[in-house]
Design a protein around this motif. Structure first.
Motif, PDB file in Angstrom:
ATOM      1  N   HIS A 196      27.584  -2.731  -4.296  1.00  0.00           N
ATOM      2  CA  HIS A 196      26.237  -3.240  -4.019  1.00  0.00           C
ATOM      3  C   HIS A 196      25.370  -2.164  -3.377  1.00  0.00           C
ATOM      4  N   LYS A 197      24.064  -2.197  -3.737  1.00  0.00           N
ATOM      5  CA  LYS A 197      23.042  -1.428  -3.033  1.00  0.00           C
ATOM      6  C   LYS A 197      21.796  -2.294  -2.902  1.00  0.00           C
ATOM      7  N   PRO A 198      21.188  -2.329  -1.734  1.00  0.00           N
ATOM      8  CA  PRO A 198      19.899  -3.024  -1.632  1.00  0.00           C
ATOM      9  C   PRO A 198      18.839  -2.237  -2.388  1.00  0.00           C
ATOM     10  N   TYR A 199      17.885  -2.949  -2.979  1.00  0.00           N
ATOM     11  CA  TYR A 199      16.797  -2.257  -3.671  1.00  0.00           C
ATOM     12  C   TYR A 199      15.611  -2.142  -2.726  1.00  0.00           C
ATOM     13  N   LEU A 200      15.309  -0.920  -2.328  1.00  0.00           N
ATOM     14  CA  LEU A 200      14.195  -0.625  -1.434  1.00  0.00           C
ATOM     15  C   LEU A 200      13.363   0.494  -2.042  1.00  0.00           C
ATOM     16  N   ASP A 201      12.048   0.308  -2.082  1.00  0.00           N
ATOM     17  CA  ASP A 201      11.200   1.322  -2.705  1.00  0.00           C
ATOM     18  C   ASP A 201      10.069   1.735  -1.761  1.00  0.00           C
ATOM     19  N   GLU A 202       9.160   2.556  -2.272  1.00  0.00           N
ATOM     20  CA  GLU A 202       8.083   3.092  -1.439  1.00  0.00           C
ATOM     21  C   GLU A 202       7.174   1.999  -0.894  1.00  0.00           C
ATOM     22  N   ASP A 203       6.991   0.914  -1.650  1.00  0.00           N
ATOM     23  CA  ASP A 203       6.180  -0.198  -1.151  1.00  0.00           C
ATOM     24  C   ASP A 203       6.818  -0.820   0.099  1.00  0.00           C
ATOM     25  N   ASP A 204       8.149  -0.902   0.088  1.00  0.00           N
ATOM     26  CA  ASP A 204       8.850  -1.441   1.260  1.00  0.00           C
ATOM     27  C   ASP A 204       8.682  -0.522   2.460  1.00  0.00           C
ATOM     28  N   PHE A 205       8.842   0.772   2.226  1.00  0.00           N
ATOM     29  CA  PHE A 205       8.707   1.726   3.327  1.00  0.00           C
ATOM     30  C   PHE A 205       7.284   1.683   3.901  1.00  0.00           C
ATOM     31  N   ALA A 206       6.293   1.561   3.003  1.00  0.00           N
ATOM     32  CA  ALA A 206       4.897   1.515   3.453  1.00  0.00           C
ATOM     33  C   ALA A 206       4.619   0.238   4.245  1.00  0.00           C
ATOM     34  N   ALA A 207       5.196  -0.878   3.809  1.00  0.00           N
ATOM     35  CA  ALA A 207       4.984  -2.155   4.501  1.00  0.00           C
ATOM     36  C   ALA A 207       5.559  -2.102   5.913  1.00  0.00           C
ATOM     37  N   VAL A 208       6.744  -1.528   6.043  1.00  0.00           N
ATOM     38  CA  VAL A 208       7.366  -1.410   7.360  1.00  0.00           C
ATOM     39  C   VAL A 208       6.550  -0.461   8.243  1.00  0.00           C
ATOM     40  N   ASN A 209       6.091   0.633   7.673  1.00  0.00           N
ATOM     41  CA  ASN A 209       5.286   1.595   8.416  1.00  0.00           C
ATOM     42  C   ASN A 209       3.996   0.956   8.932  1.00  0.00           C
ATOM     43  N   LYS A 210       3.361   0.158   8.066  1.00  0.00           N
ATOM     44  CA  LYS A 210       2.111  -0.507   8.460  1.00  0.00           C
ATOM     45  C   LYS A 210       2.359  -1.486   9.599  1.00  0.00           C
ATOM     46  N   ALA A 211       3.457  -2.228   9.508  1.00  0.00           N
ATOM     47  CA  ALA A 211       3.780  -3.191  10.568  1.00  0.00           C
ATOM     48  C   ALA A 211       4.054  -2.479  11.889  1.00  0.00           C
ATOM     49  N   LEU A 212       4.772  -1.370  11.821  1.00  0.00           N
ATOM     50  CA  LEU A 212       5.054  -0.610  13.034  1.00  0.00           C
ATOM     51  C   LEU A 212       3.767  -0.104  13.677  1.00  0.00           C
ATOM     52  N   ARG A 213       2.865   0.392  12.851  1.00  0.00           N
ATOM     53  CA  ARG A 213       1.625   0.970  13.373  1.00  0.00           C
ATOM     54  C   ARG A 213       0.652  -0.088  13.879  1.00  0.00           C
ATOM     55  N   SER A 214       0.867  -1.334  13.478  1.00  0.00           N
ATOM     56  CA  SER A 214      -0.004  -2.416  13.956  1.00  0.00           C
ATOM     57  C   SER A 214       0.225  -2.705  15.439  1.00  0.00           C
ATOM     58  N   THR A 215       1.377  -2.298  15.942  1.00  0.00           N
ATOM     59  CA  THR A 215       1.876  -2.509  17.309  1.00  0.00           C
ATOM     60  C   THR A 215       2.337  -3.935  17.570  1.00  0.00           C
ATOM     61  N   PHE A 216       2.148  -4.865  16.640  1.00  0.00           N
ATOM     62  CA  PHE A 216       2.718  -6.204  16.792  1.00  0.00           C
ATOM     63  C   PHE A 216       4.096  -6.162  16.145  1.00  0.00           C
ATOM     64  N   VAL A 217       5.104  -5.867  16.950  1.00  0.00           N
ATOM     65  CA  VAL A 217       6.446  -5.689  16.404  1.00  0.00           C
ATOM     66  C   VAL A 217       7.409  -6.789  16.828  1.00  0.00           C
ATOM     67  N   SER A 218       6.975  -7.678  17.701  1.00  0.00           N
ATOM     68  CA  SER A 218       7.863  -8.751  18.170  1.00  0.00           C
ATOM     69  C   SER A 218       7.887  -9.899  17.165  1.00  0.00           C
ATOM     70  N   GLY A 219       8.430 -11.053  17.579  1.00  0.00           N
ATOM     71  CA  GLY A 219       8.726 -12.116  16.637  1.00  0.00           C
ATOM     72  C   GLY A 219       7.566 -13.022  16.294  1.00  0.00           C
ATOM     73  N   ASP A 220       7.625 -13.593  15.085  1.00  0.00           N
ATOM     74  CA  ASP A 220       6.697 -14.622  14.623  1.00  0.00           C
ATOM     75  C   ASP A 220       5.248 -14.169  14.711  1.00  0.00           C
ATOM     76  N   GLY A 221       5.000 -12.955  14.255  1.00  0.00           N
ATOM     77  CA  GLY A 221       3.643 -12.431  14.226  1.00  0.00           C
ATOM     78  C   GLY A 221       2.975 -12.655  12.884  1.00  0.00           C
ATOM     79  N   PRO A 222       1.841 -12.002  12.646  1.00  0.00           N
ATOM     80  CA  PRO A 222       1.080 -12.221  11.413  1.00  0.00           C
ATOM     81  C   PRO A 222       1.846 -11.864  10.141  1.00  0.00           C
ATOM     82  N   ALA A 223       2.685 -10.832  10.194  1.00  0.00           N
ATOM     83  CA  ALA A 223       3.450 -10.465   8.998  1.00  0.00           C
ATOM     84  C   ALA A 223       4.531 -11.505   8.706  1.00  0.00           C
ATOM     85  N   CYS A 224       5.134 -12.069   9.749  1.00  0.00           N
ATOM     86  CA  CYS A 224       6.110 -13.147   9.559  1.00  0.00           C
ATOM     87  C   CYS A 224       5.433 -14.376   8.957  1.00  0.00           C
ATOM     88  N   ARG A 225       4.270 -14.723   9.476  1.00  0.00           N
ATOM     89  CA  ARG A 225       3.535 -15.891   8.970  1.00  0.00           C
ATOM     90  C   ARG A 225       3.156 -15.685   7.495  1.00  0.00           C
TER      91      ARG A 225
END
Length: 394
Positions: A24-53
């Motif tokens: 098995h390998k998880p499928y992760l691409d540049e869109d995934d990396f960009a989404a995580v990067n954007k979430a990190l830079r938003s500074t809302f990194v804790s639980g049940d935030g806008p990205a979770c909603r």
């Protein structure tokens, strides 16, 4: 028998693949990396935030259900599924014998007992004909499992549940995107539970979701997953003056917004990822058909599998030799888990003679690699190695 064939890699021959083809390998691409990067830079990194909603909303739309509640694992979601009902301690939940421990733990964490039911020997799904005989005056729920992404036969299961007034918690951990009689899994029970573990078709690394159309269940889960507080409504409605209240018992099961962002990115390509798995599965089915001693997991004609796993059934006397021989050829074939009753913690609940279907299935079952990034050369090598090894036992 030609197990001593010197051409086999297990006997010193040249392997089909010099580079291991992993299971098995998880499928992760540049869109995934960009989404995580954007979430990190938003500074809302804790639980049940806008990205979770957003992930919850998008998954709700995809499934066609009212409520999706993103949590830190399917195991947690299963625990919450039973917690909301406040069943009397010692009540019983019917669980298939061939499943991961989490299916049972959800009930056990709530001071409930489990009663094991046998599975079909040809695909590991709960044997519907065995369910009613396991029901007694203490039974409160059924927890069917979609093993390998193949939906359980939910129509008769729900009929039985209705007859005996039982709660149905559908363990859909492996079946996101699968359908049963045209309906997506996640829509077929009182509560359904998905997993987004790194091995799943859609991954957030670790994670899960509780899915339901029941408003009362959803509202209680929102409190229970957030340490027994009404923080969800506080964040949504902000009806209090800067604080939220402690209104129930609970635990910390919310997910980081970083993983919510990853979930939304993964969901956008779930259709493609499952389609790629289907292409691989159809290739295997076509190329490996009519091989003596090899059978496939039975997929009923009224379901569409997401091909979470690709399994083969081989002669039980040779299973582990076949697995070792395939690995020597560079194909990292593997078993999965053992029947629950074969594990120390559950060993008092059933015997091999009581779980014949489960034992037959386990004795024959092996997994072959299947994941979207498995390229055509690797697919062909899996087939070539399987044929090479299977020919040695005929």
């Amino acid at each position: 028998m030609k197990k001593n064939n010197p051409d086999l890699a297990i006997n010193g021959g040249i392997p089909v693949s010099n580079k291991p083809i992993v299971i098995h390998k998880p499928y992760l691409d540049e869109d995934d990396f960009a989404a995580v990067n954007k979430a990190l830079r938003s500074t809302f990194v804790s639980g049940d935030g806008p990205a979770c909603r957003e992930f919850e909303q998008k998954l709700s739309e995809y499934l066609g259900v009212k409520h999706v509640l993103f949590v830190n694992s399917a195991t947690s979601a299963l625990e919450l599924a039973f917690r909301v009902k406040d069943f009397k301690p010692g009540s019983e939940v019917i669980v298939p014998d061939f499943t991961y421990t989490s299916t049972a733990l959800g009930a056990l964490y709530n001071n409930l007992k489990i009663r094991l039911v046998d599975v079909y020997p040809y695909n590991g799904s709960i044997n519907v004909s065995k369910i009613e005989s396991a029901i007694n005056e203490n039974t409160v729920a059924i927890a069917p499992v979609d093993y390998a992404g193949i939906p359980a036969d939910m129509e008769p299961i729900n009929d039985i549940a209705k007859k005996y007034n039982l709660f149905v918690v559908h363990d859909t951990a492996q079946s996101i995107g699968s359908t049963y009689k045209g309906m997506k899994t996640g829509t077929l029970a009182d509560v359904s539970v998905f997993s987004f573990h790194g091995t799943k078709n859609l991954t957030t690394g670790e994670g899960g979701a509780l899915v339901t159309d029941n408003d009362e269940i959803a509202e209680r889960v929102k409190i229970l997953r957030e340490k027994g507080t009404n923080k969800y409504s506080f964040l949504t409605d902000n009806i209090t003056r800067g604080y939220y209240e402690y209104v129930d018992i609970g635990n910390s099961y919310v997910q980081s917004d970083i993983l919510g962002a990853l979930g939304t990115s993964q969901l956008k390509k779930l259709g493609w990822m499952n389609a790629e798995r289907n292409k691989i599965a159809q290739f295997y089915l076509n190329e490996l058909k009519n091989i003596d001693g090899l059978e496939f997991l039975r997929v009923p004609d009224y379901v569409e599998s997401n091909w979470h796993l690709f399994g083969i059934l081989v002669p039980s006397d040779h299973k582990y030799w076949i697995m070792d021989a395939l690995r020597a050829e560079g194909v990292m074939a593997n078993v999965h888990y053992t029947p629950l009753h074969r594990n120390k913690f559950y060993s008092a609940l059933a015997t091999d003679n009581q779980m014949v279907g489960s034992m037959v299935f386990f004795s024959k079952f092996l997994r072959l690699p299947i994941y979207p990034s498995l390229n055509q050369d690797e697919r062909e090598k899996v087939v070539k190695a399987t044929i090479k090894v299977m020919n040695a036992i005929t």
